[in-house]
Design a protein around this motif. Structure first.
Motif, PDB file in Angstrom:
ATOM      1  N   LEU A   1      40.287  44.205  31.267  1.00  0.00           N
ATOM      2  CA  LEU A   1      39.522  43.841  32.459  1.00  0.00           C
ATOM      3  C   LEU A   1      38.044  44.173  32.320  1.00  0.00           C
ATOM      4  N   ALA A   2      37.706  45.139  31.476  1.00  0.00           N
ATOM      5  CA  ALA A   2      36.297  45.477  31.267  1.00  0.00           C
ATOM      6  C   ALA A   2      35.542  44.344  30.575  1.00  0.00           C
ATOM      7  N   GLY A   3      36.260  43.426  29.964  1.00  0.00           N
ATOM      8  CA  GLY A   3      35.631  42.310  29.278  1.00  0.00           C
ATOM      9  C   GLY A   3      35.395  41.091  30.149  1.00  0.00           C
ATOM     10  N   TYR A   4      35.767  41.173  31.409  1.00  0.00           N
ATOM     11  CA  TYR A   4      35.583  40.052  32.336  1.00  0.00           C
ATOM     12  C   TYR A   4      34.450  40.379  33.300  1.00  0.00           C
ATOM     13  N   ALA A   5      33.576  39.425  33.545  1.00  0.00           N
ATOM     14  CA  ALA A   5      32.468  39.604  34.491  1.00  0.00           C
ATOM     15  C   ALA A   5      32.936  39.150  35.876  1.00  0.00           C
ATOM     16  N   PHE A   6      33.824  39.941  36.466  1.00  0.00           N
ATOM     17  CA  PHE A   6      34.337  39.605  37.785  1.00  0.00           C
ATOM     18  C   PHE A   6      33.274  39.870  38.855  1.00  0.00           C
ATOM     19  N   PRO A   7      33.287  39.085  39.928  1.00  0.00           N
ATOM     20  CA  PRO A   7      32.329  39.318  41.013  1.00  0.00           C
ATOM     21  C   PRO A   7      32.692  40.589  41.784  1.00  0.00           C
ATOM     22  N   SER A   8      31.713  41.178  42.431  1.00  0.00           N
ATOM     23  CA  SER A   8      31.977  42.391  43.212  1.00  0.00           C
ATOM     24  C   SER A   8      32.650  42.076  44.541  1.00  0.00           C
ATOM     25  N   ALA A   9      32.489  40.854  45.025  1.00  0.00           N
ATOM     26  CA  ALA A   9      33.151  40.407  46.257  1.00  0.00           C
ATOM     27  C   ALA A   9      33.943  39.138  45.933  1.00  0.00           C
TER      28      ALA A   9
ATOM     29  N   ASN B   1      43.448  59.272  41.929  1.00  0.00           N
ATOM     30  CA  ASN B   1      43.702  59.719  43.308  1.00  0.00           C
ATOM     31  C   ASN B   1      45.041  59.200  43.840  1.00  0.00           C
ATOM     32  N   ARG B   2      46.088  59.364  43.029  1.00  0.00           N
ATOM     33  CA  ARG B   2      47.467  58.987  43.388  1.00  0.00           C
ATOM     34  C   ARG B   2      47.682  57.482  43.527  1.00  0.00           C
ATOM     35  N   SER B   3      46.805  56.683  42.922  1.00  0.00           N
ATOM     36  CA  SER B   3      46.950  55.235  43.006  1.00  0.00           C
ATOM     37  C   SER B   3      46.384  54.600  41.737  1.00  0.00           C
ATOM     38  N   PHE B   4      46.319  53.288  41.727  1.00  0.00           N
ATOM     39  CA  PHE B   4      45.768  52.548  40.597  1.00  0.00           C
ATOM     40  C   PHE B   4      44.343  52.117  40.946  1.00  0.00           C
ATOM     41  N   PRO B   5      43.543  51.718  39.953  1.00  0.00           N
ATOM     42  CA  PRO B   5      42.139  51.398  40.220  1.00  0.00           C
ATOM     43  C   PRO B   5      41.934  50.090  40.978  1.00  0.00           C
ATOM     44  N   ALA B   6      40.870  50.052  41.735  1.00  0.00           N
ATOM     45  CA  ALA B   6      40.511  48.855  42.499  1.00  0.00           C
ATOM     46  C   ALA B   6      40.261  47.668  41.580  1.00  0.00           C
ATOM     47  N   SER B   7      39.733  47.916  40.392  1.00  0.00           N
ATOM     48  CA  SER B   7      39.477  46.824  39.442  1.00  0.00           C
ATOM     49  C   SER B   7      40.771  46.096  39.090  1.00  0.00           C
ATOM     50  N   LEU B   8      41.853  46.825  38.987  1.00  0.00           N
ATOM     51  CA  LEU B   8      43.141  46.211  38.672  1.00  0.00           C
ATOM     52  C   LEU B   8      43.666  45.410  39.850  1.00  0.00           C
ATOM     53  N   LYS B   9      43.562  45.944  41.049  1.00  0.00           N
ATOM     54  CA  LYS B   9      44.023  45.204  42.231  1.00  0.00           C
ATOM     55  C   LYS B   9      43.209  43.926  42.409  1.00  0.00           C
ATOM     56  N   GLN B  10      41.919  44.012  42.201  1.00  0.00           N
ATOM     57  CA  GLN B  10      41.070  42.824  42.318  1.00  0.00           C
ATOM     58  C   GLN B  10      41.528  41.744  41.339  1.00  0.00           C
ATOM     59  N   ALA B  11      41.758  42.121  40.091  1.00  0.00           N
ATOM     60  CA  ALA B  11      42.179  41.139  39.086  1.00  0.00           C
ATOM     61  C   ALA B  11      43.555  40.562  39.419  1.00  0.00           C
ATOM     62  N   ILE B  12      44.464  41.402  39.862  1.00  0.00           N
ATOM     63  CA  ILE B  12      45.804  40.919  40.234  1.00  0.00           C
ATOM     64  C   ILE B  12      45.681  39.861  41.321  1.00  0.00           C
ATOM     65  N   ASP B  13      44.807  40.089  42.276  1.00  0.00           N
ATOM     66  CA  ASP B  13      44.653  39.171  43.404  1.00  0.00           C
ATOM     67  C   ASP B  13      43.994  37.845  43.030  1.00  0.00           C
ATOM     68  N   PHE B  14      43.373  37.758  41.869  1.00  0.00           N
ATOM     69  CA  PHE B  14      42.768  36.497  41.448  1.00  0.00           C
ATOM     70  C   PHE B  14      43.818  35.445  41.095  1.00  0.00           C
ATOM     71  N   ALA B  15      45.024  35.879  40.837  1.00  0.00           N
ATOM     72  CA  ALA B  15      46.121  34.949  40.536  1.00  0.00           C
ATOM     73  C   ALA B  15      47.189  35.132  41.612  1.00  0.00           C
ATOM     74  N   TYR B  16      48.032  34.146  41.780  1.00  0.00           N
ATOM     75  CA  TYR B  16      49.164  34.288  42.699  1.00  0.00           C
ATOM     76  C   TYR B  16      50.393  33.613  42.093  1.00  0.00           C
TER      77      TYR B  16
ATOM     78  N   ARG C   1      54.441  48.531  41.581  1.00  0.00           N
ATOM     79  CA  ARG C   1      55.719  47.828  41.747  1.00  0.00           C
ATOM     80  C   ARG C   1      55.728  47.037  43.060  1.00  0.00           C
ATOM     81  N   THR C   2      55.265  47.650  44.136  1.00  0.00           N
ATOM     82  CA  THR C   2      55.283  46.963  45.431  1.00  0.00           C
ATOM     83  C   THR C   2      54.319  45.782  45.441  1.00  0.00           C
ATOM     84  N   VAL C   3      53.198  45.902  44.754  1.00  0.00           N
ATOM     85  CA  VAL C   3      52.233  44.803  44.675  1.00  0.00           C
ATOM     86  C   VAL C   3      52.858  43.617  43.946  1.00  0.00           C
TER      87      VAL C   3
END
Length: 191
Positions: A46-54, A84-99, A126-128
């Motif tokens: 994911l560090a190799g992708y220039a994803f938007p901040s919004a 902090n007991r969870s996964f990074p926001a960068s991963l959630k953002q990337a997951i949400d780019f696909a459905y 897992r729940t995501v």
């Protein structure tokens, strides 16, 4: 796609944090997976992708490229830290780019953290993925950065138990991936 073709496994490195060990762990896991003749492995850092901040109204080229990689894969190994007991926001953002691209495909986890081996992040992911109609496999690979951890290049120290965990995860991804490949060929997924 023939039933005898290798399963297309995408290893996704979910951390984009500077100084991360995720790239070393992800490359270590991908190298082990690539030793198998029944898997065709790609690495999505994911560090190799220039994803938007919004999240934009129109997908960017990076978002489309990532979604295309997800669509082409038949199984996933998500390499995630626990922050902090969870996964990074960068991963959630990337997951949400696909459905639809995640649907009816297996997902396994390689997690790491300080003390917990990243298990909290793994369980939340897992729940995501269940919400995306993906199939999460039971077993994963957990790495304790405080215990046996990783070397100075971010590669996990070897152990029989860790190698067995890798083999088990890959076996489960392969079984589910081939079963779901056949199922998708017979009938489209009902979402």
């Amino acid at each position: 796609m023939k039933a005898t073709d290798p399963l297309r496994l995408a290893v996704i490195i979910g951390s984009t944090r500077e100084g991360r060990v995720g790239d070393g762990i992800g490359r270590w896991f991908a190298a082990r997976a690539a030793l198998r003749d029944d898997l065709e492995v790609s690495l999505l850092d994911l560090a190799g992708y220039a994803f938007p901040s919004a999240f934009p109204a129109v997908p960017t080229p990076a978002m489309r490229a990532f979604s295309a990689e997800v669509a082409a894969a038949e199984a996933f190994a998500v390499v995630t830290p626990e922050y902090n007991r969870s996964f990074p926001a960068s991963l959630k953002q990337a997951i949400d780019f696909a459905y639809d691209e995640w649907q009816a495909k297996p997902v396994g986890f390689v997690s790491y953290g300080s003390g917990s081996c990243g298990l909290y992040a793994m369980e939340q992911l897992r729940t995501v993925f269940i919400g995306l109609h993906a199939v999460t496999v039971r077993d994963g690979v957990g790495i304790d950065l405080l215990g046996d951890g990783v070397d100075d290049r971010g590669r996990p120290y070897g152990s029989d138990a860790r190698e067995q965990a890798v083999a088990t995860l890959l076996d489960q991804l392969l079984w589910w991936g081939l079963a779901l490949r056949e199922a998708r060929a017979i009938r489209p997924f009902a979402s």
